[in-house]
Design a protein around this motif. Sequence first.
Motif, mmCIF file in Angstrom:
data_model
loop_
_atom_site.group_PDB
_atom_site.id
_atom_site.type_symbol
_atom_site.label_atom_id
_atom_site.label_comp_id
_atom_site.label_asym_id
_atom_site.label_seq_id
_atom_site.Cartn_x
_atom_site.Cartn_y
_atom_site.Cartn_z
ATOM 1 N N LEU A 66 18.238 0.177 -19.894
ATOM 2 C CA LEU A 66 17.641 -0.878 -20.499
ATOM 3 C C LEU A 66 19.292 -0.592 -21.429
ATOM 4 O O LEU A 66 19.039 -1.743 -22.237
ATOM 5 N N TYR A 67 20.387 0.496 -21.283
ATOM 6 C CA TYR A 67 21.502 -0.288 -22.445
ATOM 7 C C TYR A 67 22.600 -1.686 -21.497
ATOM 8 O O TYR A 67 22.586 -2.253 -22.264
ATOM 9 N N ILE A 68 22.394 -1.622 -20.286
ATOM 10 C CA ILE A 68 22.557 -2.504 -19.486
ATOM 11 C C ILE A 68 21.822 -3.847 -19.726
ATOM 12 O O ILE A 68 22.210 -4.832 -20.079
ATOM 13 N N MET A 69 20.799 -3.495 -19.853
ATOM 14 C CA MET A 69 20.145 -4.942 -18.855
ATOM 15 C C MET A 69 19.658 -5.655 -20.530
ATOM 16 O O MET A 69 20.001 -7.169 -21.163
ATOM 17 N N THR A 70 19.723 -4.712 -21.743
ATOM 18 C CA THR A 70 20.086 -5.330 -22.877
ATOM 19 C C THR A 70 20.900 -5.713 -23.636
ATOM 20 O O THR A 70 21.920 -6.312 -24.693
ATOM 21 N N GLY A 71 22.136 -5.874 -22.431
ATOM 22 C CA GLY A 71 23.708 -6.194 -22.905
ATOM 23 C C GLY A 71 24.935 -5.608 -23.789
ATOM 24 O O GLY A 71 25.742 -5.948 -24.558
ATOM 25 N N ILE A 72 24.415 -4.082 -24.136
ATOM 26 C CA ILE A 72 24.781 -3.173 -25.540
ATOM 27 C C ILE A 72 26.041 -2.948 -24.470
ATOM 28 O O ILE A 72 27.473 -3.064 -25.324
ATOM 29 N N PRO A 74 28.176 -2.569 -20.179
ATOM 30 C CA PRO A 74 28.587 -2.847 -19.156
ATOM 31 C C PRO A 74 27.946 -1.632 -18.685
ATOM 32 O O PRO A 74 28.277 -0.419 -18.827
ATOM 33 N N SER A 75 26.972 -2.246 -17.518
ATOM 34 C CA SER A 75 27.586 -0.747 -16.073
ATOM 35 C C SER A 75 27.906 0.123 -16.253
ATOM 36 O O SER A 75 28.384 1.436 -16.486
#
Length: 464
Positions: A66-72, A74-75
């Motif tokens: 979710l951190y990655i998907m929401t753009g907070i 990068p992976s």
Amino acid sequence: MAKASRKSLISWIVTLALPIIILLIPTSEAFTSQIRTFFAITLMGIAMFCFDEMDNAIAGILMMLLYIMTGIAPSGTVFSAWTNDIPWYILATLLLVNILEDTTILKRIAYHCIIWAGGTYTGIVFGITITAMLSIIIVPGTWTSMAVAAITLSIIKSLDLPVGKASGGILMAACFGFHIASGFIYSPSGIQMFLDMSKSVEGVVEGSLNTNFIDFFIQDLPLVLLPFIMAFLITKLMKPEKPINGKAYFQQQLKELGKMTTNDKKVLVILLVLLVYLLSNRWTGWNMLYGFLLAPIICYLPGIKVGKVEHFRKVNFNVIFFIVACLSIGTVAAACGAGNFIVNIITPMLSNTGTFGFLAIVFVFGVIVNFLLTPMAAMSSIAPLLTGVALGLGVSPMATTYAFYLGLDQLILPYEIGTYLIFFSMGYVSLKDFAKTSAVKMAVSTVFTIAIMIPWWMFVVKIV
């Protein structure tokens, strides 16, 4: 609706309500949409950890995704914990513990300690306390507790003790001996892991949160007394129903073990070499991870072959995924500015407490937080914030972490800390006795930390 189903439903309602409430808070120049989203996802993740309705590893993976998907973040930032030393320390520790459990090394140490202490109930309590403390030196790491719990259980069963004061006292002595010792015996997957969680905080000087076996022992030297204080109190709080004198029995058991097998000797030599390597770090500066990874690898080499395929298959990889997820909280918080947001709010509130008052508050805060969060979740989400506040107040982040670490080791019920739960799950200590002895430990530790440890950090070793 069944009670379990009702509890599960309430847990999920709370878990999902928390992020929704956070997302309804209006943004501002300081409280940006990224920070708001970070808190929503993180609180949901921590709630999943606490309620245990989903495997912690799966919950952690979901949180990172979710951190990655929401753009907070990068992976590369979210998954950067995999390039940290910590997951590899834990893998090595878990593998070494599995190999150690197939030897008689800890059992021999336990028998010798108990015989040396007299073999009575008091002797067994003190002997198993010493064994638990030594176990962390043999294989430094939190998960050595599994081997200690197994050895303690075998001793209780061999004495044919029923569930009661005697068996409960022996189990709690091992439990306290192990956990208190982790406060002064260095472990890369213990105290160093918690120090590493604050390294990403802005303002932390590179190398200032590194310690080693000798320095850590000196920095927390007074704590050596605490396991023995608790062992003494256990003999008073958990008196056996009838006298126990097992010296002759343990002498016979030691005799029956016979001479150490070749495999036992090989493992012991490997562990001693690892210990020397770790102790020498203060002067050599060599990365301790090299020793931790090489030790189990050597166990599998031709001519040694004490490591088995089963040992690796038994490694609990869920633990590693969970810890990586916890580490990602601090990394992402630093990347999106959430850490600085909290620090800027808290620092003015604590500006007049002074160093002593601040460290005392941090310890008590750790005790309170532990009722709500697991130590790992608390350390990964809160320790970096406390480090930021400490830097703002001119207090050492290392002393702050030590105080928080000691606070998080206090509990009343076994669910609060997973490794305490291991000892409780052995089934030989009642919940009432566990809570009673743990409450006494909390009271003694609070007085000990405030009256002795904080002044020690401030005026003797001067790490504040």
